[in-house]
Design an enzyme around this catalytic site. Structure first.
Site, PDB file in Angstrom:
ATOM      1  N   HIS A  29      14.775  -0.749   1.221  1.00 58.52           N
ATOM      2  CA  HIS A  29      14.665   0.537   0.542  1.00 58.52           C
ATOM      3  C   HIS A  29      15.914   0.837  -0.293  1.00 58.52           C
ATOM      4  O   HIS A  29      15.841   1.235  -1.453  1.00 58.52           O
ATOM      5  CB  HIS A  29      14.472   1.592   1.638  1.00 58.52           C
ATOM      6  CG  HIS A  29      14.148   2.946   1.128  1.00 58.52           C
ATOM      7  ND1 HIS A  29      13.869   3.995   1.953  1.00 58.52           N
ATOM      8  CD2 HIS A  29      14.059   3.421  -0.116  1.00 58.52           C
ATOM      9  CE1 HIS A  29      13.627   5.057   1.224  1.00 58.52           C
ATOM     10  NE2 HIS A  29      13.733   4.731  -0.037  1.00 58.52           N
TER      11      HIS A  29
ATOM     12  N   GLU B 213      -2.527 -11.573  -8.569  1.00 59.56           N
ATOM     13  CA  GLU B 213      -1.405 -12.048  -7.752  1.00 59.56           C
ATOM     14  C   GLU B 213      -1.834 -13.049  -6.690  1.00 59.56           C
ATOM     15  O   GLU B 213      -1.024 -13.465  -5.868  1.00 59.56           O
ATOM     16  CB  GLU B 213      -0.629 -10.878  -7.137  1.00 59.56           C
ATOM     17  CG  GLU B 213      -1.443  -9.905  -6.323  1.00 59.56           C
ATOM     18  CD  GLU B 213      -0.598  -8.754  -5.746  1.00 59.56           C
ATOM     19  OE1 GLU B 213       0.634  -8.809  -5.800  1.00 59.56           O
ATOM     20  OE2 GLU B 213      -1.214  -7.813  -5.239  1.00 59.56           O
TER      21      GLU B 213
ATOM     22  N   ASP C  36       4.105 -12.101  -5.971  1.00 61.79           N
ATOM     23  CA  ASP C  36       3.172 -12.734  -5.044  1.00 61.79           C
ATOM     24  C   ASP C  36       2.506 -13.958  -5.660  1.00 61.79           C
ATOM     25  O   ASP C  36       2.324 -14.972  -4.995  1.00 61.79           O
ATOM     26  CB  ASP C  36       2.103 -11.732  -4.589  1.00 61.79           C
ATOM     27  CG  ASP C  36       2.618 -10.881  -3.437  1.00 61.79           C
ATOM     28  OD1 ASP C  36       3.249 -11.455  -2.535  1.00 61.79           O
ATOM     29  OD2 ASP C  36       2.403  -9.663  -3.460  1.00 61.79           O
TER      30      ASP C  36
ATOM     31  N   CYS D 201       3.620  -6.672 -13.871  1.00 60.09           N
ATOM     32  CA  CYS D 201       4.515  -5.756 -13.153  1.00 60.09           C
ATOM     33  C   CYS D 201       5.370  -6.491 -12.127  1.00 60.09           C
ATOM     34  O   CYS D 201       6.122  -5.862 -11.392  1.00 60.09           O
ATOM     35  CB  CYS D 201       3.730  -4.628 -12.507  1.00 60.09           C
ATOM     36  SG  CYS D 201       2.513  -5.221 -11.327  1.00 60.09           S
TER      37      CYS D 201
HETATM   38  C1  PEP Z   1       4.019  -8.622  -7.240  1.00 58.33           C
HETATM   39  O1  PEP Z   1       3.540  -9.208  -6.270  1.00 58.33           O
HETATM   40  O2  PEP Z   1       4.452  -9.190  -8.262  1.00 58.33           O
HETATM   41  C2  PEP Z   1       4.131  -7.152  -7.226  1.00 58.33           C
HETATM   42  C3  PEP Z   1       4.502  -6.457  -8.287  1.00 58.33           C
HETATM   43  O3  PEP Z   1       3.854  -6.518  -6.066  1.00 58.33           O
HETATM   44  P1  PEP Z   1       4.853  -6.410  -4.809  1.00 58.33           P
HETATM   45  O4  PEP Z   1       6.191  -6.954  -5.222  1.00 58.33           O
HETATM   46  O5  PEP Z   1       4.899  -4.965  -4.457  1.00 58.33           O
HETATM   47  O6  PEP Z   1       4.147  -7.252  -3.801  1.00 58.33           O
HETATM   48 MG    MG Z   2       2.409  -8.120  -4.788  1.00 57.02          MG
END
Ligand code: PEP
Ligand code: MG
Length: 657
Positions: A302, A543, A567, A614
């Site tokens: 966090h 992902e 991911d 993202c």
């Molecule tokens: C990802 O997997 O790229 C993603 C943006 O999600 P998180 O990092 O929250 O798993």
């Molecule tokens: Mg992810």
């Protein structure tokens, strides 16, 4: 009066159901106990109730003694048998006790050496040199004084008045204007524990036994916290920290002392701590912080996420080595390399001063790109958006010039509270977010949580491979009670702006279809209730390798794709994103990962839907030209990266890049 029954409360009696049960019990004058497996505890203490560990299908007995014992037993049995009927939701919601998120797991300390200094985890990029603000709240040691019998009454009164003062202070904080919802949740959790009979009774018993009040509070809270820690339930184990926190505050009140406040931190100071809890973090003057160094925490903790969002260099996971910085008057930190130097010598100071100067100049120069709108040669705008996890981060994103939100991770909302966040609370959060970016899309991701992160109200199975397990959309579809609350909140919030919704961990088209059915059900319910709501574009994260291969089919079902490279990389490369031993394989620039992204992009283009990204790779300057060539039209990242990416895109599109 007593009666037995089989518990039908789905998650058992912890978190929100425990709060409800206790509130119900407290409404009766009678003494009420709940008995399981021969062990009886007061039904009016949520701490004791949670420790009893009542699960669904357990047999329990409710026992009451007093004027309204019959009514009490009937009401509590009715609740256990049919928890969804007859409870005043709003009243419970207003009173229930959210909690601070559990602190990040400790990382093993890395050995100091190499290029010098102390080595930790590089958690947020950047360099800083500043005065050390050491935040190591002193442990309050028990005095173990033995009271004379005639002192006991007065000592108990001192304890009661310390608790009352603390509760008053917490109530004042709760009533104060301008407190963020997340802070309010943390304070409310502590207030409820301060008011709980378990801690109070045990402390008073210890004082009766002749122990001074401070020692009695410490003894009682450590015993109760120990019981929580011993439970085989990650969420409940984490409640031990809440007990420790409140016991500390009671002791400080007894001693007439106050904890050091982070408000006093000097401009540009390096905050050095064993760990920074949510309670402190919520109050830290982030704008003034030069850097953060912690003994605990890793790159995904966090603290790390908040530091990255605000562009504060951070090195975490130093382990015990962090204590070497306690007495330092100055520290230099390199958040890119994960190194910290205590009282740097002249040569190191010079080196850091130069690096900081260069970084500051670059940061200043980048501000010119804040309002730039990157356009491809064909006029198409590329959205450079922000990844956010909490409303506190909106300001940083807007200041950076983010064109909306490409990923709002809703997990934190769930992890910060001792109960599942209510529909109203979620709707308000998503609406605030949508209103904050009136001219751009705001993409909210539905709950993406797995067995490795506890949230209140959901019991996760032990899993051999949590990353391949019951997480994201899989968990949500199995728990329509949780999913529907979030979807109803999103439908309500969509009235207030350009809200879009995306599903995490999708691996099959049926997951989208099933979600749509639930969304339609929620919309119909809201319409029947006369509640204002609006539809939203629905997208999926790309992902999983399955989503890549199924991209043509998925593209026919949804409005947009967003590539989650964090991911996707770990699944394509079969390399755990948290395992440093395979870190070199875990690279989004690997041709296999890039080919997967391109395949998804081609499916999106063929179907005429937008594709963005993202995952962390969206801000990688070495890959951005490739992503643009593939046809991605949105890149979403930590706010601190927005201006640099806008600059790169403007150069790319003007032919300079
Ligand atoms: C990802 O997997 O790229 C993603 C943006 O999600 P998180 O990092 O929250 O798993
Ligand atoms: Mg992810």
């Amino acid at each position: 009066m007593e009666r037995s029954t089989i518990v039908r409360v789905q998650e058992g009696l912890h978190a929100r159901p425990a709060t409800r049960f206790v509130r119900l019990a407290k409404g009766f004058e009678s003494d009420v106990e709940i008995v399981k497996g021969g062990k009886a505890v007061s039904a009016k203490s949520s701490v004791k109730l949670m420790l009893l560990g009542v699960k669904e299908d357990d047999e329990v007995t409710i026992r009451a003694e007093g004027a309204d014992s019959i009514e009490a037993v009937e009401a509590l049995i009715a609740y256990l048998e049919n928890p969804l009927s007859g409870v005043d939701e709003a009243a419970v919601e207003a009173q229930s006790a959210p909690a601070a998120p559990s602190s990040a797991p400790a990382n093993r300390p890395a050995p100091a050496g190499g290029t010098g200094g102390l080595k930790g985890v590089p958690a947020s990029a950047g360099v800083a040199l500043g005065p050390v603000f050491a935040h190591f709240p002193a442990q309050i040691a028990p005095r173990n004084e033995t009271l004379a019998p005639d002192q006991i009454g007065a000592e108990k009164a001192l304890f009661e008045s310390a608790v009352a003062r603390l509760q008053e202070r917490l109530d004042q904080s709760l009533a104060a204007d301008g407190m963020q919802d997340s802070d309010r949740g943390i304070v409310a959790a502590l207030r409820d524990i301060a008011a709980d009979d378990a801690l109070r009774d045990e402390t008073l018993d210890a004082i009766d036994g002749g122990l001074d009040a401070v020692s009695a509070v410490i003894a009682a809270s450590s015993r109760l916290a120990g019981e929580f820690r011993a439970l085989d339930d990650a969420y409940l184990s984490a409640r031990a920290e809440d007990l420790d926190a409140i016991a500390r505050q009671i002791c400080l009140a007894l001693l007439g002392q106050e904890d050091a406040r982070l408000d006093d931190i000097a401009d540009g100071a390096i905050l050095v701590a064993e760990d920074i809890g949510a309670w402190d973090l919520a109050r830290a003057p982030l704008k003034r912080l030069g850097g953060v160094v912690c003994g605990h925490g890793g790159a995904t903790s966090h603290v790390a996420i908040i530091a990255r969002t605000h562009g504060i260099p951070a090195v975490l996971g130093l382990g015990d080595a962090v204590h070497q910085l306690r007495e330092a008057s100055e520290a230099a930190i390199d958040g890119n390399a994960g190194r910290v130097f205590a009282d740097p010598d002249d040569a190191a100071r010079k080196r850091f001063a130069e690096m900081i100067g260069a970084a500051d100049r670059e940061k200043e120069a980048l501000k010119a790109y804040k309002d730039l709108v990157p356009r491809r040669a064909d006029g198409k705008i590329i959205q450079v958006a922000a990844n956010l996890g909490a409303l506190e981060e909106i300001e940083a994103a807007r200041e950076a010039g983010a064109m909306g939100v490409g990923l709002f991770r809703t997990e934190l909302l769930f992890m910060r509270h001792m109960h599942l966040p209510s529909e109203d609370m979620q709707a308000e959060t998503y609406a605030t977010l949508a209103r904050a970016f009136p001219d751009h899309p705001v993409i909210v991701r539905t709950l993406d949580i797995g067995g490795d992160k506890p949230i209140a109200g959901v019991e996760f199975p032990e899993e051999e491979n949590p990353f391949l397990g019951w997480r994201g959309i899989r968990m949500c579809l199995d728990r329509p009670d949780i999913f529907k609350v979030q979807l109803r909140a999103l439908l309500r919030a969509a009235v207030h702006g350009n809200l879009q919704v995306m599903l995490p961990m999708v691996s099959d088209v049926s997951e989208v279809r099933r979600t749509r059915v639930i969304i339609e059900e929620c919309a119909a319910e809201l319409a029947a209730e006369g509640v204002a709501h609006a539809d939203f574009p629905l997208g999926v994260m790309i992902e999983t390798p399955a989503a890549v291969f199924a991209a043509p089919a998925l593209a026919r079902e949804v409005a947009f794709f967003s590539v989650g490279t964090n991911d996707l990389t770990q699944y394509v490369m079969a390399a755990d994103r948290l395992n440093p031993a395979v870190a070199t394989l875990n690279d989004a620039s690997h041709p296999a990962v890039m080919a997967a992204i391109e395949q998804a992009a081609q499916a999106a283009l063929a179907a005429g839907i937008e594709i963005g990204m993202c995952g962390e790779a969206a801000a990688r300057s070495d890959l951005i030209p490739e992503f643009i060539r593939m046809g991605l039209t949105e890149l979403s990242m930590s706010p601190a990266s927005v201006q640099g990416v806008k600059k790169q895109l403007s150069e790319l599109f003007s032919g300079a890049g």
